[in-house]
Design an enzyme around this catalytic site. Structure first.
Site, PDB file in Angstrom:
ATOM      1  N   ALA A 135       0.930  -1.146  -0.116  1.00 12.85           N
ATOM      2  CA  ALA A 135      -0.109   0.113  -0.155  1.00 12.85           C
ATOM      3  C   ALA A 135       1.114   1.231  -0.024  1.00 12.85           C
ATOM      4  CB  ALA A 135      -1.037  -0.037   1.325  1.00 12.85           C
ATOM      5  N   CYS A 136       0.509   2.462  -0.404  1.00 17.50           N
ATOM      6  CA  CYS A 136       1.202   3.469  -0.541  1.00 17.50           C
ATOM      7  C   CYS A 136       1.741   3.840   0.838  1.00 17.50           C
ATOM      8  CB  CYS A 136       0.271   4.894  -0.788  1.00 17.50           C
ATOM      9  SG  CYS A 136      -0.674   5.696   0.185  1.00 17.50           S
ATOM     10  N   LEU A 137       3.018   4.333   0.756  1.00 14.84           N
ATOM     11  CA  LEU A 137       3.894   4.784   1.941  1.00 14.84           C
ATOM     12  C   LEU A 137       2.957   5.862   2.988  1.00 14.84           C
ATOM     13  CD1 LEU A 137       7.333   5.172   0.281  1.00 14.84           C
ATOM     14  CD2 LEU A 137       6.342   2.994   1.585  1.00 14.84           C
TER      15      LEU A 137
END
Length: 271
Positions: free
Chosen positions: A175-177
Site C-alpha cells: 500500500a502507498c507509503l
C-alpha cells in the site's frame, strides 16, 4: 477450483462488456492480474495508468513499467503528488479518499482523451472487510471494480495469477507509503523517504512481507509472525537498528503481533 474458473470467466465477460478501459495499475498482485486479463480480452483497448508520487517507491514504478513493456501494454505514467492535495499532509482518517478522488479524476481525463469507455481499479473481496475510504471515491467517480464484481478474493487472485504465469502471484502486499503514518501525524517527503529506505532494507535482508509504521521518530516494524525469530537474530537486529537510526529514526521497535493489513486502522475501531 471450478468456482474460481467461473469467477474468472465472469471477470472476462465483464471486461469484454466494457469495450475499452483504463486500468489503475500499481504493479501489485491485484492490478497486475486485472491488467493481464483485461489485455488478454481487450488487447490495445486496455491501457495501464500508473501514478508517480513520493509515496510510491521507485522500485514499484520500475516493476510496473517493466511488466507493461514485456507484455506490450500501453502504459501511461501520470504525476499525482498527494502532498499537494489540500488537507492530505495532515493525514486525516479520510486521507485515502482525498488521494483516490484526485487520482481517479486524472485517470478519467486520460481515459477520455484516449477514447476509452471506462476506468477500473483492482480492489478485491477482501478489501470489503477493512476501513477503505478510497472505495467511496471509486463509487462517486463511477470507477469499476471488476475483481470485486466477479467475487474474487486475494487468495483466488494469487492462484489464478500463478496459473497465468505472473511473477506477482506471490508478491508481498503493498500500500502507498502514506499508510504507514498514524492518523493525525503530518506526512512529509523526509519521513516518506525514511519509511521507503527502511522497508527496502528489510526486503533486501530477505523478509517477505514488511511494514515500517512511523510514530514521530519511532519505527514500528511488522514482519510475518514466522519471520520474527529471524529478525531477532543479534546480527540482524544490530544491523537493522543501526541503519534505521542512520535513516533518521530515534527508536526502533518490533510489533510482536507481526504483519497485518491495516494495523493503523485499529485505533479507529476502538474509538
Amino acid at each position: 477450483m471450478e468456482m474460481v474458473n467461473e469467477k474468472l470467466k465472469q471477470l472476462q465477460d465483464n471486461l469484454r462488456e466494457l469495450g475499452s478501459v483504463a486500468i489503475a495499475f500499481s504493479g501489485g498482485v491485484d492490478s497486475t492480474f486485472l491488467l493481464k486479463v483485461a489485455h488478454d480480452v481487450l488487447g490495445e483497448r486496455a491501457v495501464a495508468v500508473t501514478a508517480s508520487s513520493c509515496s510510491f517507491p521507485e522500485r514499484e514504478l520500475e516493476e510496473a513499467r517493466r511488466f507493461c513493456q514485456e507484455n506490450r501494454i500501453r502504459h501511461v505514467v501520470c504525476e499525482s503528488e498527494e502532498l499537494d492535495i489540500e488537507g492530505f499532509r495532515q493525514n486525516p482518517p479520510n486521507r485515502c479518499y482525498l488521494c483516490k478522488h484526485e487520482l481517479f479524476e486524472k485517470i478519467w481525463a486520460i481515459a477520455k482523451e484516449a477514447g476509452l469507455a471506462a476506468v477500473a481499479e483492482g480492489s478485491n473481496m477482501d478489501d470489503n472487510g477493512d476501513y477503505r475510504p478510497g472505495l467511496i471515491a471509486v463509487k462517486e467517480l463511477n470507477v469499476r471494480s471488476p475483481l470485486r464484481e466477479a467475487g474474487l478474493s486475494k487468495a483466488e487472485i494469487r492462484r489464478l495469477s500463478k496459473e497465468l504465469g505472473l511473477s506477482t502471484w506471490d508478491k508481498q502486499s503493498f500500500a502507498c507509503l502514506s499508510s504507514r503514518f498514524v492518523y493525525g501525524e503530518t506526512i512529509d517527503e523526509v519521513k516518506l523517504g525514511m519509511v521507503d529506505k527502511a522497508e527496502q532494507l528489510l526486503l533486501d535482508m530477505g523478509f517477505h512481507q514488511v511494514r515500517v509504521r512511523i510514530h514521530g521518530r519511532i519505527a514500528r516494524i511488522e514482519v510475518l509472525p514466522e519471520e520474527l525469530p529471524d529478525l531477532l537474530e543479534p546480527k540482524v537486529r544490530s544491523k537493522l537498528t543501526a541503519k534505521l537510526k542512520e535513516f533518521g529514526f530515534s527508536y526502533v521497535t518490533l510489533d510482536l503481533e507481526g504483519y497485518r493489513m491495516g494495523s493503523m486502522n485499529e485505533t479507529l475501531k476502538r474509538d
